[in-house]
Design an enzyme around this catalytic site. Structure first.
Site, short mmCIF file in Angstrom:
data_model
loop_
_atom_site.label_atom_id
_atom_site.label_comp_id
_atom_site.label_asym_id
_atom_site.label_seq_id
_atom_site.Cartn_x
_atom_site.Cartn_y
_atom_site.Cartn_z
NE ARG A 55 -86.76 38.47 -46.02
CZ ARG A 55 -87.87 38.98 -45.49
NH1 ARG A 55 -89.03 38.66 -45.98
NH2 ARG A 55 -87.83 39.85 -44.48
CB THR A 56 -81.11 35.39 -43.32
OG1 THR A 56 -81.30 36.45 -44.25
CG2 THR A 56 -79.73 34.80 -43.49
CE LYS A 85 -75.62 35.42 -18.39
NZ LYS A 85 -75.36 33.98 -18.19
NE ARG A 106 -78.95 38.98 -40.76
CZ ARG A 106 -80.02 39.14 -41.54
NH1 ARG A 106 -81.10 39.74 -41.07
NH2 ARG A 106 -80.00 38.71 -42.79
CG HIS A 134 -77.05 39.25 -46.43
ND1 HIS A 134 -76.94 37.89 -46.15
CD2 HIS A 134 -78.34 39.59 -46.14
CE1 HIS A 134 -78.11 37.45 -45.72
NE2 HIS A 134 -78.97 38.45 -45.70
N1 CP Z 1 -83.07 39.46 -46.97
C1 CP Z 1 -82.84 39.27 -45.67
O1 CP Z 1 -81.70 39.18 -45.18
O2 CP Z 1 -84.00 39.19 -44.93
P1 CP Z 1 -84.05 38.99 -43.37
O3 CP Z 1 -83.44 40.22 -42.73
O4 CP Z 1 -85.51 38.81 -43.04
O5 CP Z 1 -83.24 37.77 -43.01
#
Ligand code: CP
Length: 311
Positions: A55-56, A85, A106, A134
Site C-alpha cells: 500500500r504505502t 556494499k 521506509r 508510520h
Molecule cells: N499499511 C501499510 O503500511 O501497508 P504496506 O506495508 O503494504 O505498505
C-alpha cells in the site's frame, strides 16, 4: 541553507495543519476523478524501501504520477541498492538528493527518517521506520475517521493487537492527541502493550486512555475498532510471537456485538485477525481506508514540494 518541509513523525502535526491537509486530500479526490493533473510535471520522487510494502509504496508512486511527476526507486533497497556494499544511509540520501525532488523512505531502523532528513537537500517522508512510526498511515487513518463520521472529536477508538511493534498505533495516538474528548482503548496481549513513551505523550496532552486486554468489555460501546496485525517479523523469538498471536479476531460474531454505526479499520496487510466474512459488512472500512491513502499522499507530496520550494 534551504528550509525543507519533511514528514518525519506524527507529533509534528497540530490540528490546524491536519484540517488543512484533510481539505487538500479532499481536493485530491476531485483531481483523481478528473484523471489527475500536471502540477508537478518535471519533478521526480525517489521511492526508497528497505522493508516490504504494498500500500504505502504503490500509493505514493501512484500519487506522484497522478500529480504529473515521475518516480524512481527500489522496492528492496537492502538488497538492490549499494547498501549491500556497505554504503551508509547518509551517503545514499546525499546521492539521491542530487537526482530527485523528494524522497519517500521506509527503513528497518527507528529514527532512520530523521537521520536521512539531517543530510538531505530535498524533503524526506517517513514511510515507516522499524517499530517506530508510520505518520502517513496515521494521517490517512485520521482522514478516514473524519470522512466516515464527519468528525474526530468525541469518538471512542479501540486500538487492538500488537501495540508495541505496530508503528501505526503510535503515530495514530499522536494524531488523535490533537482532538477534543477522544477516548482511546489500548487492547493488547501483555507482551505487546502500548509503549510507555506513547502513554506519556497522551498524559501530557490530557487525552483519556485505558489499557486492557479485554476487548469484550468495550466492543459494544466504541466508534472505531482499529485492528492490527501481530508483527511477526519484529519479535525476538517464535515463543514471544506465539504468546501474542491469535488472541483478538474480528469475525461475524464480534461484529454482531458492535454498534450499528461503528467502523472497523486496519492498516493492512491482515494475517487472519479479520476474517473475510467481515468484508461485506458496510462497517468494514479498511479497503476504503487504503484508498484514502492515495489522496492523503498526493496532498503530502504536494505540500512537501511546494513548501520546500517557497522557503
Ligand atoms: N499499511 C501499510 O503500511 O501497508 P504496506 O506495508 O503494504 O505498505
Amino acid at each position: 541553507m534551504k528550509q525543507l518541509y519533511h514528514v518525519l513523525g506524527a507529533k509534528q502535526f497540530e490540528k490546524e495543519e491536519l484540517e488543512q491537509l484533510f481539505d487538500a486530500a479532499r481536493a485530491m479526490e476531485k483531481v483523481v476523478a478528473r484523471g489527475g493533473d500536471r502540477r508537478h510535471e518535471g519533478r521526480i520522487m525517489t521511492s526508497l524501501f528497505f522493508e516490504a510494502s504494498t500500500r504505502t509504496r504503490l500509493s505514493f508512486e501512484s500519487a506522484m504520477h497522478r500529480i504529473g511527476g515521475g518516480v524512481i526507486g527500489t522496492e528492496n533497497a537492502a538488497q538492490f541498492s549499494s547498501a549491500i556494499k556497505g554504503e551508509t544511509l547518509e551517503d545514499t540520501i546525499r546521492i539521491i538528493s542530487g537526482y530527485s525532488d523528494i524522497i519517500v523512505m521506509r527503513h528497518t531502523d527507528i529514527g532512520a527518517a530523521k537521520r536521512a532528513a539531517k543530510v538531505s537537500d530535498i524533503p524526506v517522508i517517513n514511510a515507516g521506520d522499524g517499530a517506530g512510526e508510520h505518520p502517513t498511515q496515521a494521517l490517512l487513518d485520521a482522514y478516514t475517521i473524519r470522512k466516515e463520521f464527519g468528525k474526530i472529536d468525541g469518538l471512542k477508538i479501540a486500538m487492538v493487537g500488537d501495540l508495541a511493534y505496530g508503528r501505526t498505533v503510535h503515530s495514530l495516538s499522536y494524531i488523535l492527541a490533537n482532538y477534543q474528548d477522544v477516548m482511546v482503548y489500548y487492547i493488547s496481549p501483555d507482551n505487546v502493550r502500548i509503549p510507555d513513551n506513547v502513554k506519556k505523550y497522551m498524559d501530557e496532552k490530557g487525552i483519556r486512555y485505558q489499557e486492557t486486554n479485554d476487548l469484550d468489555s468495550v466492543v459494544g460501546t466504541i466508534d472505531v475498532l482499529y485492528q492490527t496485525r501481530i508483527q511477526k517479523e519484529r519479535f525476538p523469538s517464535v515463543e514471544e510471537y506465539e504468546k501474542a498471536s491469535g488472541q483478538y479476531i474480528v469475525d461475524a460474531e464480534l461484529m454482531d456485538r458492535m454498534r450499528k454505526d461503528a467502523i472497523v479499520l486496519h492498516p493492512l496487510p491482515r494475517a487472519g485477525e479479520i476474517t473475510e466474512e467481515v468484508d461485506s459488512d458496510p462497517r468494514a472500512a479498511y479497503f476504503r481506508q487504503a484508498v484514502n491513502g492515495l489522496y492523503i499522499r498526493m496532498a503530502l507530496i504536494d505540500k512537501c514540494i511546494t513548501e520546500s520550494q517557497g522557503k
